[in-house]
Write a protein that holds these residues in place. Structure first.
Motif, short mmCIF file in Angstrom:
data_model
loop_
_atom_site.label_atom_id
_atom_site.label_comp_id
_atom_site.label_asym_id
_atom_site.label_seq_id
_atom_site.Cartn_x
_atom_site.Cartn_y
_atom_site.Cartn_z
N ALA A 279 -67.20 34.27 -9.71
CA ALA A 279 -66.58 34.82 -10.92
C ALA A 279 -65.20 35.38 -10.62
O ALA A 279 -64.26 35.22 -11.42
CB ALA A 279 -67.47 35.91 -11.51
N TRP A 280 -65.05 36.01 -9.46
CA TRP A 280 -63.73 36.51 -9.08
C TRP A 280 -62.76 35.34 -8.84
O TRP A 280 -61.60 35.38 -9.27
CB TRP A 280 -63.85 37.37 -7.83
CG TRP A 280 -62.53 37.91 -7.35
CD1 TRP A 280 -61.89 39.02 -7.81
CD2 TRP A 280 -61.69 37.33 -6.35
NE1 TRP A 280 -60.69 39.18 -7.15
CE2 TRP A 280 -60.55 38.15 -6.25
CE3 TRP A 280 -61.80 36.21 -5.53
CZ2 TRP A 280 -59.52 37.88 -5.35
CZ3 TRP A 280 -60.78 35.94 -4.65
CH2 TRP A 280 -59.65 36.76 -4.56
N LEU A 281 -63.23 34.31 -8.14
CA LEU A 281 -62.37 33.15 -7.88
C LEU A 281 -61.92 32.50 -9.18
O LEU A 281 -60.80 31.96 -9.25
CB LEU A 281 -63.11 32.14 -7.01
CG LEU A 281 -63.13 32.44 -5.50
CD1 LEU A 281 -64.23 31.66 -4.81
CD2 LEU A 281 -61.77 32.13 -4.88
N LYS A 282 -62.74 32.56 -10.19
CA LYS A 282 -62.41 31.95 -11.47
C LYS A 282 -61.19 32.62 -12.12
O LYS A 282 -60.51 32.03 -12.96
CB LYS A 282 -63.62 32.02 -12.41
CG LYS A 282 -63.64 30.98 -13.51
CD LYS A 282 -65.01 30.92 -14.15
CE LYS A 282 -65.04 29.93 -15.30
NZ LYS A 282 -64.74 28.55 -14.88
N THR A 283 -60.91 33.85 -11.74
CA THR A 283 -59.76 34.57 -12.29
C THR A 283 -58.46 34.29 -11.54
O THR A 283 -57.39 34.72 -11.99
CB THR A 283 -60.02 36.09 -12.26
OG1 THR A 283 -60.00 36.56 -10.90
CG2 THR A 283 -61.34 36.44 -12.91
N ARG A 284 -58.55 33.61 -10.43
CA ARG A 284 -57.37 33.41 -9.57
C ARG A 284 -56.54 32.22 -10.05
O ARG A 284 -57.08 31.14 -10.31
CB ARG A 284 -57.81 33.18 -8.13
CG ARG A 284 -58.50 34.35 -7.49
CD ARG A 284 -57.62 35.56 -7.32
NE ARG A 284 -56.43 35.26 -6.52
CZ ARG A 284 -55.65 36.17 -5.94
NH1 ARG A 284 -55.95 37.47 -6.11
NH2 ARG A 284 -54.61 35.82 -5.24
N PRO A 285 -55.22 32.37 -10.12
CA PRO A 285 -54.37 31.27 -10.56
C PRO A 285 -54.34 30.11 -9.57
O PRO A 285 -54.02 28.98 -9.95
CB PRO A 285 -52.99 31.92 -10.69
CG PRO A 285 -53.03 33.12 -9.77
CD PRO A 285 -54.45 33.61 -9.85
N GLU A 286 -54.68 30.36 -8.31
CA GLU A 286 -54.67 29.29 -7.31
C GLU A 286 -55.83 28.30 -7.52
O GLU A 286 -55.78 27.18 -7.00
CB GLU A 286 -54.79 29.87 -5.89
CG GLU A 286 -53.68 30.82 -5.51
CD GLU A 286 -54.05 32.27 -5.83
OE1 GLU A 286 -53.38 33.16 -5.27
OE2 GLU A 286 -55.00 32.51 -6.62
N ILE A 287 -56.85 28.71 -8.24
CA ILE A 287 -58.07 27.92 -8.40
C ILE A 287 -58.07 27.23 -9.75
O ILE A 287 -58.03 27.90 -10.79
CB ILE A 287 -59.32 28.81 -8.25
CG1 ILE A 287 -59.30 29.56 -6.91
CG2 ILE A 287 -60.58 27.96 -8.38
CD1 ILE A 287 -59.24 28.68 -5.68
#
Length: 396
Positions: A279-287
């Motif tokens: 869920a945290w990774l889903k907020t990252r612009p790199e992903i």
């Protein structure tokens, strides 16, 4: 025989027998290649396929019989055969059910050694191995030929995470079997450990597990299992097991038995940690994409929601296509808590980059794919580790 034995003979033949009545929680470890018989009649009367007695270590000891029974119970099956690895278990299924001239269907997102085994069967054994879209569902009916004997499934794909409609595939196979065609559905159920997906209840005939993962839980064992309900299938698997000569060690069997009582607790902890990190990774612009079956935009999410009760610790991400392989490799190298290595289900978190475009014929994405196994560390610490490693994506 004389009452007094020589010292050397006494080292081998002892009159001592331990008293009966010892009981403890762990299953006893029986180390044995040779099994002893009371007399010649017992030797000649025993059948190695009848698991009510023992004939040779390769065919089972009380230790391996105990693990087989417990694994069958966990999966909701009736019979289990152990193999030295997950891949060995896959090979046992193939060699039990396929012969020259037969056809096997394999999903395009399958565990890559299973893909390579299919290619080997086609190249050297005259078995037709065809790869299908894992999201085909009931459309598998259009691919089944008169010689199709086996349909492999994997739920989800252990790299790209698509969740197939297993019940739809099984219904097609069942209809063909009712019409007289010999055809079975096998599943690699390792991702769910038999906890989050009850394969037999959804129509699967054969369940394969890599016990290397959640069942052992410590990244220190190689072992596989094949589980069935049908006794005729069991006998075919046992013949393949015997003819190939598969065996597992008593000590490794004990390690898997030792891991089973805590497996559900560990699986749930992996699941909770993975969802938090994903869920945290889903907020990252790199992903660009998070490929986690519990997330709505993962292919097959609705099927997962219908058929599964959990998710475990394994998921993948696709980076924004602006980042090239060199950058995402640098990201993986910069991780500190995550180690680089295949497998999952152990206490330690892992990360692996995949060249998915070269692995999958039907993969249309352009970004770099990286797979995460979330271990039993504090997920906040894992998030902090990923966050510091993401800085490695930026040019120096």
């Amino acid at each position: 025989m004389a009452d007094r034995k020589s010292f050397q003979t006494a080292l081998i033949h002892s009159d001592y027998r331990a008293p009966e009545g010892f009981a403890a929680f762990p299953a006893p470890i029986h180390h044995a290649s040779t099994v002893l018989f009371e007399n010649v009649a017992a030797l000649r009367s025993r059948n190695w396929q009848d698991k009510t007695s023992y004939t040779y270590g390769l065919h089972g000891t009380p230790t391996t019989f105990t693990l087989e029974a417990r694994l069958a119970e966990i999966e909701g099956g009736e019979h289990c055969v152990l193999a030295p690895s997950g891949l060995a278990a896959i090979a046992m299924v193939d060699f039990a059910l396929l012969k020259t001239g037969d056809d096997v269907l394999i999903p395009d997102n399958v565990y890559n050694p299973n893909r390579e085994l299919g290619r080997w069967l086609a190249q050297d054994f005259g078995v037709s191995a065809r790869f299908y879209d894992p999201m085909i569902g009931a459309g598998i009916a259009d691919l089944i030929q008169p010689g199709t004997r086996l349909i492999w499934t994997e739920a989800p794909g252990s790299v790209s995470m698509e969740v197939p409609d297993i019940p739809a595939i099984c219904k097609v196979a069942q209809a063909r079997r009712a019409a007289g065609q010999e055809i079975h559905v096998a599943i690699d159920n390792t991702w769910s450990a038999g906890i989050a997906f009850r394969a037999f209840d959804h129509g699967v005939d054969i369940v394969m597990q890599a016990l290397t993962k959640y069942q052992s839980g410590a990244s220190d064992v190689l072992m596989g299992a094949v589980i069935v309900r049908d006794k005729a299938l069991l006998h075919r698997l046992e013949l393949a097991h015997m003819r190939i000569g598969f065996g597992v060690s008593a000590d490794d069997t004990y390690l898997v038995l030792r891991g089973l009582p805590s497996m559900k607790l560990r699986f749930d902890a992996h699941d909770a940690g993975a969802r938090k990190v994903a869920a945290w990774l889903k907020t990252r612009p790199e992903i660009a994409r998070v490929l986690h079956p519990a997330f709505e935009d993962c292919p097959g999410h609705e099927t997962w929601k219908r058929d599964f009760t959990g998710a475990g610790g394994l998921f993948s991400v696709v980076f924004d296509e602006q980042y090239v392989e060199e950058q995402t490799d640098r990201f993986v190298d910069s991780l500190q808590l995550f180690k680089i290595g295949y497998s999952w289900g152990g206490s330690n978190s892992l990360c692996v980059p995949y060249r998915i475009q070269s692995m999958r014929k039907q993969w249309s994405g352009k970004g770099q794919l990286v797979r995460f196994n979330i271990g039993l560390e504090d997920p906040d610490d894992l998030i902090a580790d990923v966050e510091q490693a993401l800085s490695a994506l930026r040019p120096a």
